[in-house]
Design a protein around this motif. Structure first.
Motif, PDB file in Angstrom:
ATOM      1  N   ARG A   1     -21.082 -13.361 -50.800  1.00  0.00           N
ATOM      2  CA  ARG A   1     -19.629 -13.326 -51.448  1.00  0.00           C
ATOM      3  C   ARG A   1     -18.566 -13.081 -50.542  1.00  0.00           C
ATOM      4  O   ARG A   1     -17.402 -13.332 -50.444  1.00  0.00           O
ATOM      5  N   LEU A   2     -18.862 -11.942 -49.585  1.00  0.00           N
ATOM      6  CA  LEU A   2     -18.043 -11.285 -48.778  1.00  0.00           C
ATOM      7  C   LEU A   2     -17.621 -12.313 -47.914  1.00  0.00           C
ATOM      8  O   LEU A   2     -16.159 -12.420 -47.867  1.00  0.00           O
ATOM      9  N   ILE A   3     -18.306 -13.074 -47.320  1.00  0.00           N
ATOM     10  CA  ILE A   3     -18.139 -14.246 -46.278  1.00  0.00           C
ATOM     11  C   ILE A   3     -17.204 -15.186 -47.192  1.00  0.00           C
ATOM     12  O   ILE A   3     -16.319 -15.738 -46.555  1.00  0.00           O
ATOM     13  N   GLU A   4     -17.954 -15.836 -48.197  1.00  0.00           N
ATOM     14  CA  GLU A   4     -17.131 -16.586 -48.918  1.00  0.00           C
ATOM     15  C   GLU A   4     -15.806 -16.361 -49.430  1.00  0.00           C
ATOM     16  O   GLU A   4     -14.895 -17.273 -48.981  1.00  0.00           O
ATOM     17  N   ASP A   5     -15.557 -15.382 -49.964  1.00  0.00           N
ATOM     18  CA  ASP A   5     -14.064 -14.831 -50.193  1.00  0.00           C
ATOM     19  C   ASP A   5     -13.020 -14.767 -48.845  1.00  0.00           C
ATOM     20  O   ASP A   5     -12.180 -15.184 -49.071  1.00  0.00           O
ATOM     21  N   ALA A   6     -13.687 -14.434 -47.811  1.00  0.00           N
ATOM     22  CA  ALA A   6     -12.907 -14.606 -46.710  1.00  0.00           C
ATOM     23  C   ALA A   6     -12.514 -15.863 -46.082  1.00  0.00           C
ATOM     24  O   ALA A   6     -11.414 -16.419 -45.758  1.00  0.00           O
TER      25      ALA A   6
ATOM     26  N   VAL B   1      -6.921 -24.768 -48.241  1.00  0.00           N
ATOM     27  CA  VAL B   1      -8.321 -24.900 -48.078  1.00  0.00           C
ATOM     28  C   VAL B   1      -8.641 -26.190 -48.883  1.00  0.00           C
ATOM     29  O   VAL B   1      -8.517 -26.282 -50.179  1.00  0.00           O
ATOM     30  N   GLY B   2      -8.794 -27.349 -48.135  1.00  0.00           N
ATOM     31  CA  GLY B   2      -9.161 -28.799 -48.524  1.00  0.00           C
ATOM     32  C   GLY B   2     -10.452 -29.019 -49.244  1.00  0.00           C
ATOM     33  O   GLY B   2     -11.381 -28.023 -49.144  1.00  0.00           O
ATOM     34  N   ALA B   3     -10.342 -29.897 -50.206  1.00  0.00           N
ATOM     35  CA  ALA B   3     -11.610 -30.208 -50.803  1.00  0.00           C
ATOM     36  C   ALA B   3     -12.816 -30.448 -49.918  1.00  0.00           C
ATOM     37  O   ALA B   3     -13.743 -29.942 -50.117  1.00  0.00           O
ATOM     38  N   ARG B   4     -12.727 -31.091 -48.933  1.00  0.00           N
ATOM     39  CA  ARG B   4     -13.669 -31.284 -48.004  1.00  0.00           C
ATOM     40  C   ARG B   4     -14.178 -30.075 -47.353  1.00  0.00           C
ATOM     41  O   ARG B   4     -15.404 -29.882 -47.398  1.00  0.00           O
ATOM     42  N   ASP B   5     -13.286 -29.247 -46.935  1.00  0.00           N
ATOM     43  CA  ASP B   5     -13.794 -27.893 -46.238  1.00  0.00           C
ATOM     44  C   ASP B   5     -14.368 -26.996 -47.300  1.00  0.00           C
ATOM     45  O   ASP B   5     -15.376 -26.428 -47.054  1.00  0.00           O
ATOM     46  N   GLN B   6     -13.894 -26.994 -48.548  1.00  0.00           N
ATOM     47  CA  GLN B   6     -14.560 -26.179 -49.560  1.00  0.00           C
ATOM     48  C   GLN B   6     -15.993 -26.483 -49.852  1.00  0.00           C
ATOM     49  O   GLN B   6     -16.839 -25.921 -50.057  1.00  0.00           O
ATOM     50  N   ALA B   7     -16.182 -27.894 -49.846  1.00  0.00           N
ATOM     51  CA  ALA B   7     -17.505 -28.633 -50.040  1.00  0.00           C
ATOM     52  C   ALA B   7     -18.374 -28.228 -48.812  1.00  0.00           C
ATOM     53  O   ALA B   7     -19.655 -27.888 -49.183  1.00  0.00           O
ATOM     54  N   VAL B   8     -17.956 -28.353 -47.609  1.00  0.00           N
ATOM     55  CA  VAL B   8     -18.747 -27.937 -46.373  1.00  0.00           C
ATOM     56  C   VAL B   8     -19.363 -26.476 -46.290  1.00  0.00           C
ATOM     57  O   VAL B   8     -20.361 -26.233 -46.140  1.00  0.00           O
ATOM     58  N   VAL B   9     -18.348 -25.476 -46.683  1.00  0.00           N
ATOM     59  CA  VAL B   9     -18.581 -24.038 -46.764  1.00  0.00           C
ATOM     60  C   VAL B   9     -19.574 -23.761 -47.838  1.00  0.00           C
ATOM     61  O   VAL B   9     -20.422 -23.223 -47.742  1.00  0.00           O
ATOM     62  N   GLY B  10     -19.519 -24.533 -49.122  1.00  0.00           N
ATOM     63  CA  GLY B  10     -20.291 -24.434 -50.289  1.00  0.00           C
ATOM     64  C   GLY B  10     -21.701 -24.936 -49.936  1.00  0.00           C
ATOM     65  O   GLY B  10     -22.723 -23.916 -50.140  1.00  0.00           O
ATOM     66  N   GLU B  11     -21.817 -26.017 -49.087  1.00  0.00           N
ATOM     67  CA  GLU B  11     -22.995 -26.467 -48.915  1.00  0.00           C
ATOM     68  C   GLU B  11     -23.874 -25.613 -47.789  1.00  0.00           C
ATOM     69  O   GLU B  11     -25.129 -25.272 -47.812  1.00  0.00           O
ATOM     70  N   ALA B  12     -23.092 -24.823 -46.888  1.00  0.00           N
ATOM     71  CA  ALA B  12     -23.666 -24.167 -45.938  1.00  0.00           C
ATOM     72  C   ALA B  12     -24.102 -22.798 -46.395  1.00  0.00           C
ATOM     73  O   ALA B  12     -25.312 -22.346 -46.089  1.00  0.00           O
ATOM     74  N   LEU B  13     -23.400 -22.288 -47.403  1.00  0.00           N
ATOM     75  CA  LEU B  13     -23.889 -21.083 -48.074  1.00  0.00           C
ATOM     76  C   LEU B  13     -24.830 -21.366 -48.966  1.00  0.00           C
ATOM     77  O   LEU B  13     -25.797 -20.308 -48.711  1.00  0.00           O
ATOM     78  N   THR B  14     -24.934 -22.224 -49.666  1.00  0.00           N
ATOM     79  CA  THR B  14     -26.345 -22.631 -50.245  1.00  0.00           C
ATOM     80  C   THR B  14     -27.328 -22.480 -49.563  1.00  0.00           C
ATOM     81  O   THR B  14     -28.566 -22.039 -50.156  1.00  0.00           O
TER      82      THR B  14
ATOM     83  N   ALA C   1     -24.863 -15.478 -38.393  1.00  0.00           N
ATOM     84  CA  ALA C   1     -25.766 -16.250 -37.698  1.00  0.00           C
ATOM     85  C   ALA C   1     -26.308 -17.444 -38.511  1.00  0.00           C
ATOM     86  O   ALA C   1     -26.298 -18.735 -38.400  1.00  0.00           O
ATOM     87  N   GLU C   2     -26.969 -16.985 -39.598  1.00  0.00           N
ATOM     88  CA  GLU C   2     -27.763 -17.952 -40.443  1.00  0.00           C
ATOM     89  C   GLU C   2     -26.788 -19.038 -41.111  1.00  0.00           C
ATOM     90  O   GLU C   2     -26.777 -20.190 -41.127  1.00  0.00           O
ATOM     91  N   LEU C   3     -25.574 -18.522 -41.546  1.00  0.00           N
ATOM     92  CA  LEU C   3     -24.369 -19.494 -42.071  1.00  0.00           C
ATOM     93  C   LEU C   3     -23.984 -20.413 -40.969  1.00  0.00           C
ATOM     94  O   LEU C   3     -23.925 -21.716 -41.370  1.00  0.00           O
ATOM     95  N   ILE C   4     -23.635 -19.847 -39.968  1.00  0.00           N
ATOM     96  CA  ILE C   4     -23.366 -20.812 -38.753  1.00  0.00           C
ATOM     97  C   ILE C   4     -24.453 -21.876 -38.343  1.00  0.00           C
ATOM     98  O   ILE C   4     -24.303 -23.018 -38.288  1.00  0.00           O
ATOM     99  N   ALA C   5     -25.682 -21.401 -38.443  1.00  0.00           N
ATOM    100  CA  ALA C   5     -26.885 -22.422 -38.125  1.00  0.00           C
ATOM    101  C   ALA C   5     -27.041 -23.323 -39.157  1.00  0.00           C
ATOM    102  O   ALA C   5     -27.670 -24.439 -39.082  1.00  0.00           O
ATOM    103  N   CYS C   6     -26.502 -23.209 -40.504  1.00  0.00           N
ATOM    104  CA  CYS C   6     -26.542 -24.047 -41.516  1.00  0.00           C
ATOM    105  C   CYS C   6     -25.492 -24.977 -41.799  1.00  0.00           C
ATOM    106  O   CYS C   6     -25.537 -25.771 -42.536  1.00  0.00           O
ATOM    107  N   PHE C   7     -24.487 -24.736 -40.819  1.00  0.00           N
ATOM    108  CA  PHE C   7     -23.243 -25.448 -41.029  1.00  0.00           C
ATOM    109  C   PHE C   7     -23.451 -26.910 -40.689  1.00  0.00           C
ATOM    110  O   PHE C   7     -24.151 -27.355 -39.821  1.00  0.00           O
ATOM    111  N   PRO C   8     -23.227 -28.009 -41.697  1.00  0.00           N
ATOM    112  CA  PRO C   8     -23.624 -29.237 -41.527  1.00  0.00           C
ATOM    113  C   PRO C   8     -22.748 -30.176 -40.467  1.00  0.00           C
ATOM    114  O   PRO C   8     -23.039 -31.301 -40.212  1.00  0.00           O
TER     115      PRO C   8
END
Length: 884
Positions: free
Chosen positions: A499-504, A471-484, A451-458
Motif C-alpha cells: 500500500r505504501l508503494i501504491e499510494d506513492a 493518473v490515467g485509467a490505463r496507468d491505474q489499471a497497469v499499476v493495479g495489475e502489477a501490484l496484484t 524489484a518484485e513489482l517491477i518484475a511484474c510490470f506488464p
C-alpha cells in the motif's frame, strides 16, 4: 490522429550512416531511391558523435553535424540534392542521452571540471546529493579496470601535461583537473614560489568552487571556466610544473589526495551498477541521461534539428527511446509545438494489447507493433503444442515464457540496476517517514518489494504525471495489475508495504519525494523490461526464435488473420500515418531470416526429426557438455533462417546470443571455456559435410515457400494502413542476424543494376532469378509506384476493408481493400498450400481490376485465386479507371 501535412510521404528507406555511407555517397544514391519509389530517406542520427561511432546514438555535440559523415557542408549538399530530385528527409533524433565521452563532449567535460557549479551541470540527470559522502557533489566514473588503490599503486593513473593543459590520465582516458586541485599542485611545485608566472596563476584560482551556475535569461548556460590556461608559461615555469607532476605521479598517496579534490570519483567499472549516480541509457554508463525536460536543455539540444525542420530541409523526425524521458508527454508536446506539422514517429515499444497514448501529438510508432503482427501471420499456430513439448523435452527449459521473463527481469535488476533500485528505496523511505503508518520496511525489504513489482510490470512503463496530478485509467489499471501479481508472488510481504508503494505511485501521497519516486520508477521499468526481456529472455526462451522480436511476446504463437484485420482497422482509424516496419537496425533477425524460421512451424514433424538427427550427428563436437541443448536448439534455428552462412558471421552471432542470455557466459563475466567450446562447435559443425548436406536437403523444399512468404509480407507492409519503411538492403532477401550483422555495408551497386534490369525482364524470368532477390525488388517498385498513383486510397482518408475468401484454402489468404481502389491478395502458410488453391475464390468489388505485377485484368464478382495468382505468387489489384 496524425499531424503530418506532407501528402507525398508514402514510403521511407532507413539508412545507417557511417564511414561506409557518408552524406556524399547518399547523394550519389538518390536516383536509385527515387526510381525504387521511395519518397523519404530516413537517416540515422547525424549530429556530432564520438570519434569512430558506427551508429550515431552517442552524440557529443548537438550543435554540430558529424564531421565523419561530411559535416555541415556535406549535409547541406545532401539536402539540396534530395530537394532537387524530389526525395524528402526524415531524421532519427536522440533526446534521452549523450555520450559521456570525456573531452569530446564539452558539456560533460565542463561538468567533470566544475561539478555542480558548471554551466551544464543541470543538463545531465546527476544525483549530486548522494547519501554516500564519497560521492556527494561528485560524479562516479566507473572506468578503471581494477580498484583505484591498485591502479594508483601500479602507476596506471597519472597526471599528464599537454602544452598548457594538465589532466588526469588513465590509459586512453583523460579527465580534467578542478581549479582547487590545480591550486594544490601549483603550491606543491618545486621552486613555484620563485616563479612569478606560477605564483600569479595560483593566486587567481579560487580555493573552493569555480564560477558558474544557472543559465542566463536567454536560456544558455554560462561557459565553463578554463582551469588550466597557462599559455604564458616560460621555460622555467614549465620545468617547475613538470617537476611537480613527476613528483606527484611517483607518490600514490599525494596523487590520491589530488584525485579527492576532483568533482568526479574514478572507480572500478564493476561498481557502476551498484553505485552510479547519474541516469544512463539502460545499463550503458558511457551514455549519460540528459534532462531534456528543462526548457534550456531542450533548446540547446534541439536548436539545430528544429532549424532544419523549420527551414524545410527535414520533413520528419523519428524520436529514439521516448520511454527513457522523465516526462515523455510534455516532451512530445513541446517538440510538436516547435516542429509544426512535421511527421513525428516515436520508438515506442508496445506490448501486445497495449496502444499508443492518444494524448501524444505524434503520427505513430516506428512500427514494431506492426512487425510482430505481420510476422505472426506466417507462423502456424496449429503446431504450438507439438513444438512446445519438443522444446521442453530437448532442452529441459521452461515452456512458460512469462515465468522466464519474470526471472530474467529480477536477474537484471540485481546485476545491472542496483544503483537505480537503491535510489527508489531511499525515496520510498523518505515517503514512509512523511506518511507514517503501520508499514515497517527495511532497506533490503524495500528493494525486494520494488524489484518484485517491477518484475511484474506488464508493459514498459506508465505515464503518470505528478506535476498535474494526472493518473490515467490505463496507468491505474497497469499499476493495479502489477501490484496484484506481485502480491500473489510474495505473500509473505505485508499488505501495508504494498500500500505504501501504491499510494506513492498513484499520487495518493504527494510531495517532492513522492513525485521523484514516481518519475524515477517509470524511468526504470522500461530499461528493466528491455534488458530482462529483449536482451536476456529472447536468448533464453528459444521455442521459436522468429517470435523473439522487440515488441513481441514469444509466448504467443502466431497471428490469426481476423486479429490482423482488427489491428489494421484500429491503425487506420487512429494512427493512419504510423510507420510500418519489418526490419530495423535493432531487430534480432532480418525480415526474411525471421520468415524462414517461421516456416518450420509448417513442417513440425520434419523439423523435430531433423533436430534429433542433427544433435546426434553433432554430439562429437561438444566439449565438456558445451554448448548446452538450449544453445544448440537456437543454433539450428539460426541456420535454418540464414543458410548459407559462414563461420565468422554465425559464430559472432552465436557468441553474442550466449552473452546476452547470461546463463553460461556474459559481457561482464565471460567464461572462456564455454565461449571456446561454442566457437569450435560452430566451426566443426559447419565443416561437417554430412551435416551440411542433410541441412541443405531439409531446407530445399522450403526455399520457394520462403520466397512466397517474403513477397506476401512485403506486399502487406506496403499496402496496410501506415507508411512502409524499407530497412537498408532489404529490397533483396534480408538474411541478416542481430546487429552488428544487420549493419554491414550494403551493395547498392548491385541493387542499382538489378533495378535497371527488371524493367526489361518478363515476370517469368524475374521469378526464375528468385535466388538473386529479383521478385522482391520487382514487387517493391511496382507497389510503391501504385502507392504514388493511388495516394489517397493508401493515405489517412483511405479506408481499410477486409475481404473474405471462400473455399477449402481460404485460411491461407490475407485479403483486403484500401480506399475502394486497391485490393491486396497475400498467401500465408504456403508450405501446405503448395500453390494449389483448389476451389478458393475471392469476390472482387464492382469495377475492372488490373494486377500491377502481371498486367492481367479481372472483372467484379467471384474470382478464382488460382487464376489471379497464376503469373505471380501475390497480387495487388487496382481499379482500371485509376491507371493513367
Amino acid at each position: 490522429m496524425g499531424f503530418s501535412a506532407s501528402k507525398d510521404l508514402l514510403a521511407t528507406y532507413r539508412l545507417q550512416l557511417g564511414p561506409d555511407l557518408p552524406f556524399e555517397k547518399v547523394c550519389d544514391l538518390l536516383p536509385y531511391f527515387r526510381d525504387l519509389g521511395i519518397t523519404h530517406l530516413y537517416l540515422s542520427p547525424c549530429l556530432k558523435a564520438t570519434a569512430g561511432s558506427t551508429h550515431g546514438y552517442d552524440v557529443v555535440d548537438p550543435a554540430e553535424v558529424n564531421p565523419h559523415l561530411g559535416g555541415r557542408e556535406g549535409f547541406e549538399r545532401l539536402c539540396g540534392a534530395a530537394a532537387e530530385i524530389g526525395v524528402g528527409l526524415v531524421l532519427d533524433i536522440v533526446p534521452n542521452h549523450m555520450a559521456a565521452a570525456g573531452r569530446q563532449n564539452p558539456w560533460w567535460w565542463g561538468v567533470l571540471a566544475n561539478g555542480r557549479h558548471s554551466g551544464h551541470a543541470a543538463f545531465f540527470d546527476i544525483r549530486w546529493d548522494h547519501p554516500d559522502p564519497s560521492l556527494r557533489g561528485k560524479v562516479l566514473l566507473p572506468v578503471l579496470g581494477d580498484e583505484i588503490t591498485r591502479c594508483l599503486a601500479s602507476r596506471q593513473i597519472q597526471l599528464r601535461r599537454r602544452g598548457a593543459e594538465i589532466c588526469v590520465a588513465y590509459f586512453e582516458h583523460e579527465f580534467p583537473l578542478s581549479a582547487r586541485s590545480l591550486r594544490e599542485l601549483l603550491q606543491a611545485a618545486p621552486r613555484a614560489s620563485s616563479n612569478r608566472v606560477l605564483t600569479r596563476f595560483a593566486e587567481t584560482l579560487q580555493a573552493d568552487t569555480p564560477q558558474g551556475g544557472a543559465a542566463s535569461a536567454g536560456g544558455r548556460p554560462p561557459p565553463d571556466r578554463t582551469l588550466t590556461n597557462l599559455s604564458a608559461m616560460d621555460d622555467a615555469a614549465a620545468a617547475a610544473l613538470d617537476a611537480a607532476i613527476t613528483a606527484l605521479n611517483a607518490d600514490p598517496v599525494r596523487l590520491e589526495r589530488i584525485l579527492d579534490l576532483q568533482y568526479y570519483r574514478l572507480a572500478f567499472w564493476r561498481h557502476a551498477n551498484r553505485e552510479l549516480n547519474y541516469r544512463r541509457f539502460f545499463d550503458i554508463h558511457q551514455l549519460a541521461g540528459v534532462s531534456v525536460e528543462r526548457e534550456e536543455v531542450f533548446a540547446a539540444t534541439h536548436e539545430l534539428i528544429l532549424r532544419w525542420v523549420n527551414e524545410g530541409r527535414i520533413d520528419g523526425l523519428r524520436v529514439d527511446h521516448p520511454d527513457g524521458l522523465r516526462d515523455p508527454t510534455s516532451y512530445l508536446k513541446r517538440l510538436r509545438t516547435a516542429a509544426g506539422r512535421a511527421w513525428i514517429v516515436v520508438e515506442k515499444i508496445l506490448e501486445p494489447g497495449e496502444s499508443l497514448a492518444p494524448e501524444w501529438p505524434v503520427d505513430g510508432t516506428t512500427g514494431y507493433d506492426f512487425l510482430n503482427r505481420v510476422s505472426g501471420l506466417f507462423v502456424d499456430s496449429r503446431s504450438e503444442q507439438l513444438l512446445s513439448d519438443f522444446y521442453g523435452e530437448f532442452t529441459g527449459q521452461s515452456t512458460d515464457y512469462q515465468e522466464v521473463v519474470h526471472a530474467k527481469k529480477l536477474l537484471v535488476l540485481g546485476r545491472l540496476f542496483g544503483s537505480e533500485l537503491s535510489h527508489l528505496a531511499d525515496l520510498l523511505e523518505e515517503s514512509r517517514r512523511r506518511y507514517p503508518g503501520p508499514a515497517v520496511l527495511g532497506r533490503e525489504d524495500a528493494r525486494r518489494v520494488l524489484a518484485e513489482l517491477i518484475a511484474c510490470f506488464p508493459v514498459y512503463r506508465t505515464y503518470i504525471r505528478p506535476d498535474t496530478g494526472s493518473v490515467g485509467a490505463r496507468d491505474q489499471a497497469v499499476v493495479g495489475e502489477a501490484l496484484t501479481t506481485a502480491m500473489h508472488r510474495q505473500p509473505d510481504i505485508g499488505r501495508d508495504a504494498w500500500r505504501l508503494i501504491e499510494d506513492a505511485l498513484l499520487l495518493k501521497h504527494t510531495g517532492q519525494a513522492e513525485s521523484e519516486f514516481v518519475l524515477r520508477f517509470q524511468q526504470l521499468t522500461g530499461p528493466v523490461m528491455a534488458k530482462g526481456a529483449e536482451d536476456t529472455s529472447f536468448y533464453c526462451f528459444n521455442r521459436m526464435i522468429c517470435l523473439n522480436e522487440v515488441g513481441g511476446n514469444p509466448g504467443e504463437f502466431g497471428t490469426a488473420p481476423d486479429a490482423f484485420h482488427a489491428f489494421c482497422g484500429r491503425i487506420q482509424a487512429e494512427w493512419p500515418q504510423t510507420m510500418l516496419a519489418s526490419a530495423t537496425h535493432d531487430t534480432k533477425r532480418g525480415e526474411d531470416t525471421r520468415l524462414r524460421i517461421g516456416l518450420l512451424s509448417e513442417v513440425p514433424q520434419r523439423w523435430v526429426a531433423a533436430v534429433r538427427r542433427w544433435s546426434h550427428m553433432n554430439a562429437r563436437f561438444r566439449r565438456g557438455g558445451f554448448p548446452d541443448a538450449n544453445t544448440e536448439y537456437f543454433f539450428y534455428q539460426a541456420l535454418a533462417g540464414a543458410w548459407p552462412i559462414g563461420c565468422d558471421r554465425l559464430g559472432s552471432a552465436m557468441l553474442k546470443a550466449a552473452k546476452e542470455a547470461k546463463v553460461h557466459t556474459s559481457w561482464t563475466d565471460p567464461d572462456p571455456a564455454f565461449e571456446e567450446a561454442l566457437r569450435a562447435f560452430v566451426v566443426e559443425v559447419l565443416g561437417h559435410a554430412d551435416f551440411t548436406t542433410d541441412l541443405a536437403a531439409f531446407l530445399e523444399p522450403l526455399a520457394w515457400p520462403a520466397v512466397v512468404a517474403s513477397l506476401s509480407q512485403t506486399l502487406i507492409k506496403c499496402t496496410a494502413p501506415g507508411v512502409p519503411d524499407i530497412y537498408q538492403g532489404s529490397e533483396l532477401w534480408d538474411l541478416n542476424l542481430m546487429d552488428p550483422d544487420n549493419r554491414r555495408p550494403v551493395d547498392f551497386e548491385l541493387r542499382r543494376r538489378l533495378l535497371t534490369e527488371i524493367d526489361t525482364l518478363p515476370v517469368s524470368e524475374i521469378l526464375d532469378r528468385h535466388a538473386e532477390g529479383l521478385p522482391k525488388l520487382f514487387l517493391l517498385q511496382r507497389v510503391l509506384s501504385a502507392r504514388r498513383r493511388f495516394a489517397e486510397a493508401f493515405g489517412r482518408k483511405g479506408d481499410y476493408r477486409p475481404l473474405a475468401a471462400e473455399g477449402e484454402r481460404s485460411g491461407h489468404l490475407v485479403a483486403y481493400m484500401r480506399g475502394g481502389q486497391a485490393v491486396t491478395l497475400a498467401p500465408r502458410r504456403v508450405v501446405d498450400l503448395n500453390g494449389d488453391w483448389r476451389n478458393t475464390v475471392v469476390e472482387l468489388p464492382a469495377g475492372t481490376w488490373k494486377n500491377v505485377f502481371s498486367g492481367e485484368r479481372f472483372s467484379s464478382g467471384p474470382q478464382e485465386l488460382a487464376r489471379m495468382l497464376e503469373c505471380f505468387p501475390v497480387a495487388l489489384l487496382v481499379r482500371k479507371g485509376g491507371i493513367p
